[in-house]
Motif scaffolding. Sequence first.
Motif: not given
Length: 568
Positions: A103-118
């Motif tokens: 949900x609303x990622x900033x950059x395309x990186x492997x690690x992500x701390x934001x929310x996700x919709x599974x």
Amino acid sequence: MTVERIFDELGHFKRFQACLYFAAAFQAVACGIHYLASVFLVETPNFACGVPANVTDVLLGNLSGSRLEDFLPLFKADSSPLVVRTAGGEQWELSRCTRALRVRPQDFTYAFDGNTSVQSCRDGTFVYDRRQVYQSVVTDWDLVCSRAWLAKLCQPTFMLGVLIGALVFGDIADRVGRVKILMLTSVCQFGLGVCVAFSANYYYFVVLRFFLAMVSSGYLVVVFVYVTEFTGIKVRTWTSMHVHAAFAVGIMVVALTGYLVRVWWIYQIVLSLCTSPFLLFCWKFPETPFYLLAKGEHQRAQDLLDRMARVNRLDRRLKVEELLQAEEHNGAPLLHKEAAPAAEEKKKKKLSILDLFGSWRMARRTGTVWAIWFIGSLGYYVFSLGSVNLGGNRYLNLFLVGAVELPSYLVGCFCMDRIGRKKTCAPALLLAGVACVLIIVVPADMEALTIALSMMGKFAIAIAFGLIYLYTCELYPTIIRSLAVGSGSMMCRVGSVVAPFCVYLADVWIHLPQLIVGILAFVIGILTLLLPETLGQPLTSTLEEAEALGRSPPRAAHGQEMKRHASA
């Protein structure tokens, strides 16, 4: 039995028998093919959940690329997820059975701390690694994740068909004849084998394979009886044991075809066509002389004896009347007793599996024989599961699994003809039991010795498993011989069904499977020593003759008694 004169007069393994034997063994290759075909039919390649758009970028740890398929060989079930970006700018984290939309990622990186919709993956959205398996049943019908149990059900269902087919066709062959069953099962193997390739869905596939298993098992059971009743004592060991070699060749054919053909339905058609030439001449197969004489069909038996003499280029013409007169002169039951008016009531009696337990002596014999069939199959699969997971090229490994059986049959044949059936089977089982015990006590860091002991155990079990077909044929009379082999094969299939559950016990204790196989093999090996020896003995026709195996002749017993009195 006087009917063994057929082979003394017309040859134990001359041109006539050799042609029939190699033709019948050739079709046994098809049984090995269909038994092992599922290794590649239901193979599950690496896979991941797909996305509903074109992928432009992929990340896996420190690796990056533009094609999702390039990362599938590196992606494992317990590894970190694949991260992909689509042409529309969406970013997804892909696992095997689920996908998570960032949900609303900033950059395309492997690690992500934001929310996700599974989301759960559905049919048609999986992506498969097609480098090794281009197209299998699993990839066509998405038998993964929540449907993975359907793929695992294919082989148990096939083995259930093998179990039922062994019992059903063995019984029918004793009633209607060996040749009719050989022809029926051969035609059905080819027809059902091709039909499997055109299965419209998974359920048709499983049902067709079930019936294919029944006819394949039926052929394999009856062909052992057929070649046994067409060859003499001098070569019966080798001819019976080397039907197993034809089965092993079928395993090697599966490995070679699997390597060359990576599309499952083409692979299935090719395997089904391998033995199709057999259909051109199987209808010319004659019924066995044992069966014809036992059923009182004397004219057909005489025509067969004349044909054998002619093809073998012998001037001698053996007459059925000579065999019958010799039987009557020796005081033995006539071969045509079932056709005699005095035995009309007995003729009407239908033989069943209960006749294998007609007396305490026969019941003990049947129990031991069934136990040998069971431990032979159970031990074979428990030992084999470790050997096929050697790493490297799996096609070569499967080829070697088939090839390694050949030396065991050669050694088994040599020993059976030199020291006897019982004295070969019992030591083989005892050796397998000792190998299992040694595997348990060997230190874990001595892997080479553990592998050597495991191969020794498999080699020994293969000898016992190979000879039990012939041994069973020789322990039972003509009227229930196919039924005996069929019921034994049923116990063999029970062992193959139990084997995976036995292997699962390694989660409780790593050596528990070897302990179970070792104890059973050792105990059954001791019980085998109580069976009668059949080396050099003629095949029996009646239950009375079979029950008398292993007993001392009255005259010999009387002579021994006289010697004891004289010495006293």
